[in-house]
Design an enzyme around this catalytic site. Structure first.
Site, PDB file in Angstrom:
ATOM      1  N   CYS A 105      -5.410   9.083   8.878  1.00 43.88           N
ATOM      2  CA  CYS A 105      -5.024   8.553   7.560  1.00 43.88           C
ATOM      3  C   CYS A 105      -5.364   7.071   7.566  1.00 43.88           C
ATOM      4  CB  CYS A 105      -3.539   8.757   7.309  1.00 43.88           C
ATOM      5  SG  CYS A 105      -2.905  10.390   7.733  1.00 43.88           S
ATOM      6  N   PRO A 139      -5.460   1.350   4.629  1.00 44.93           N
ATOM      7  CA  PRO A 139      -6.546   0.461   4.202  1.00 44.93           C
ATOM      8  C   PRO A 139      -7.533   0.054   5.309  1.00 44.93           C
ATOM      9  CG  PRO A 139      -4.538  -0.791   4.460  1.00 44.93           C
ATOM     10  CD  PRO A 139      -4.158   0.646   4.672  1.00 44.93           C
ATOM     11  N   ASN A 163      -6.623  -1.557   8.689  1.00 47.82           N
ATOM     12  CA  ASN A 163      -6.247  -2.491   9.757  1.00 47.82           C
ATOM     13  C   ASN A 163      -6.159  -1.812  11.115  1.00 47.82           C
ATOM     14  OD1 ASN A 163      -6.156  -4.711   8.108  1.00 47.82           O
ATOM     15  ND2 ASN A 163      -3.951  -4.710   7.846  1.00 47.82           N
ATOM     16  N   LYS A 164      -5.534  -0.634  11.149  1.00 51.14           N
ATOM     17  CA  LYS A 164      -5.414   0.082  12.425  1.00 51.14           C
ATOM     18  C   LYS A 164      -6.781   0.563  12.902  1.00 51.14           C
ATOM     19  CE  LYS A 164      -0.650   1.639  11.631  1.00 51.14           C
ATOM     20  NZ  LYS A 164      -0.465   1.035  10.287  1.00 51.14           N
ATOM     21  N   ASP A 175      -1.022   8.205  11.253  1.00 53.72           N
ATOM     22  CA  ASP A 175      -0.093   7.281  10.595  1.00 53.72           C
ATOM     23  C   ASP A 175      -0.014   7.690   9.122  1.00 53.72           C
ATOM     24  OD1 ASP A 175       1.453   4.631  10.958  1.00 53.72           O
ATOM     25  OD2 ASP A 175       0.245   4.251   9.178  1.00 53.72           O
ATOM     26  N   CYS A 209       6.058   3.871   9.045  1.00 53.27           N
ATOM     27  CA  CYS A 209       6.806   2.639   8.765  1.00 53.27           C
ATOM     28  C   CYS A 209       8.122   2.994   8.089  1.00 53.27           C
ATOM     29  CB  CYS A 209       5.983   1.668   7.918  1.00 53.27           C
ATOM     30  SG  CYS A 209       5.475   2.320   6.323  1.00 53.27           S
TER      31      CYS A 209
END
Length: 416
Positions: free
Chosen positions: A230, A233, A235-236, A299, A343
């Site tokens: 997933c 946007p 960053n990971k 995530d 989160c």
């Protein structure tokens, strides 16, 4: 689109869980993103008060622009109650607000009486015991080294300090190296880096410390084939690429077309060349086509950090979806390690999902102790599931980060 309408549109997307604040703001073409971010964040911070005032007044019903757009009413009401007046782009709403001043005043008086306070700001202060978080930046080692970035900050007048001394630091400009996450720096909350050259050229990425945990714990070696289930946007995903020295392959799934375009843009800005964005639903992919994948990051969408407004029914639906996507990740034929993170603060989306999925794996996977040195551990649900302590949690109060949860699945040797 003018600022009030754009902010209202973003609030609507956030409230319907279609986007995060950062993604929504930075995917717009609005030039002054700092201003837009401030308006959105302040409206979210005062949302419960603003809704109480709306409920106790006829403000939303007095203008056809507000009747079908509660978020726009919230934005305008916030500017009237907490902002600097209805000037500039807000002037078109001044006549409406002036006609309702008496009703708005009466509503605010009732709200203050209800909460037993003298000012509306006291309600915000008393209802939010969340500490102020520092500014975290991840050095994008694809572009720059930590020493290069530190040198740039030092040459700009920043003082390098030990993080233990940050709270007592009198200087407003300091920088410190995080003790837990490689290549992560900490700065004062007040520092605004949105127009800093290091951010614009991709050398640094604004990313909360907790958000860095997923890729850091998965830690795939250079040359691996990794799936980010997933990814938007991004960053990971870019963090994974940096850990892998921009080698191997990261297959980044994102089923939403608009978000997949944002993902592509973010990865391009971060100079990631080892990724392939797939605009498709990860749960529907053919695992046999990814026979060399050994590391997967999951995530998924969740209820959100510090969000306690979700109904049990909604949490059940989210947990069901999260279980499906986690089980899909664990079904890949050669996968060795899977990180599951959210989160969310709800155990239903965290430890309960982990427990339920793990019990269905029939011994093929174990729950490895993630980051043994991390102090805030997961919850032990019951005697039948004591492995919650192998998971990690994060929160503003305990780790000075956003709320976060992470579990690390590893394939047992008998099934390798």
């Amino acid at each position: 689109m003018s600022l009030p309408f754009l902010a209202a549109s973003i609030l609507r997307d956030i409230n319907s869980k279609k986007s995060t604040v950062k993604t929504a703001v930075y995917s717009t073409v609005y030039q002054n993103k700092k201003q837009l971010m401030s308006v959105v964040c302040e409206c979210l911070r005062h949302a419960s008060i603003l809704r109480e005032v709306l409920e106790l007044s006829s403000f939303q019903l007095c203008d056809k622009r507000f009747k079908k757009n509660e978020e726009l009413a919230l934005v305008v009401l916030h500017q009237h109650l907490f902002g600097k007046g209805l000037n500039g782009c807000y002037s078109k709403f001044k006549k409406t607000v002036d006609s309702q001043k008496s009703a708005i005043h009466s509503a605010t008086v009732r709200v203050k009486l209800r909460h037993k306070v003298k000012s509306l700001n006291e309600i915000v202060s008393s209802s939010s015991n969340i500490p102020v978080l520092p500014r975290y930046i991840r050095v994008n080692t694809i572009v720059a080294s930590v020493s290069d970035v530190l040198s740039t900050f030092k040459s700009s007048g920043y003082e390098y300090i030990d993080l233990d001394n940050a709270d007592s630091q009198s200087s407003s400009s300091w920088v410190s190296v995080d003790p837990d996450i490689s290549n992560l720096l900490t700065l004062p909350t007040s520092i605004d880096l949105h127009n800093h050259n290091l951010l614009l050229n991709g050398s640094i990425i604004l990313q909360d410390k907790a958000s860095c945990l997923s890729s850091f714990v998965l830690n795939p070696p250079s040359g691996s084939h990794v799936i980010d289930a997933c990814a938007a946007p991004g960053n990971k995903t870019s963090h994974l690429a940096a850990i892998m020295s921009n080698t191997g392959l990261i297959t980044a799934f994102e089923k939403n077309k608009k978000r997949s375009k944002i993902l592509e843009s973010m990865l391009s800005k971060a100079k990631v060349t080892c990724s392939k964005v797939i605009n498709a639903d990860f749960t529907q992919c053919d695992v046999t086509k990814y026979s060399d994948v050994e590391y997967i990051l999951v995530d998924p969408s969740c209820s959100g950090s510090e969000d306690n407004s979700y109904s049990e029914e909604r949490l059940e639906k989210l947990a069901s979806f999260q279980s499906v996507i986690l089980k899909k990740a664990l079904s890949f034929p050669r996968v060795k390690k899977v990180v599951y993170s959210t989160c969310s603060v709800h155990s239903k989306e965290n430890e309960q999902v982990v427990r339920d999925v793990l019990t269905q794996m029939e011994g093929r996977f174990t729950l490895e102790e993630a980051l043994p040195s991390w102090s805030h551990r997961g919850e032990t649900l019951d005697e039948e599931f004591p492995l919650g302590v192998n998971c990690i949690r994060a929160s503003p109060q305990t780790t000075k980060t956003i709320g976060f949860f992470l579990a690390l699945f590893t394939k047992t040797s008998d099934f390798s």
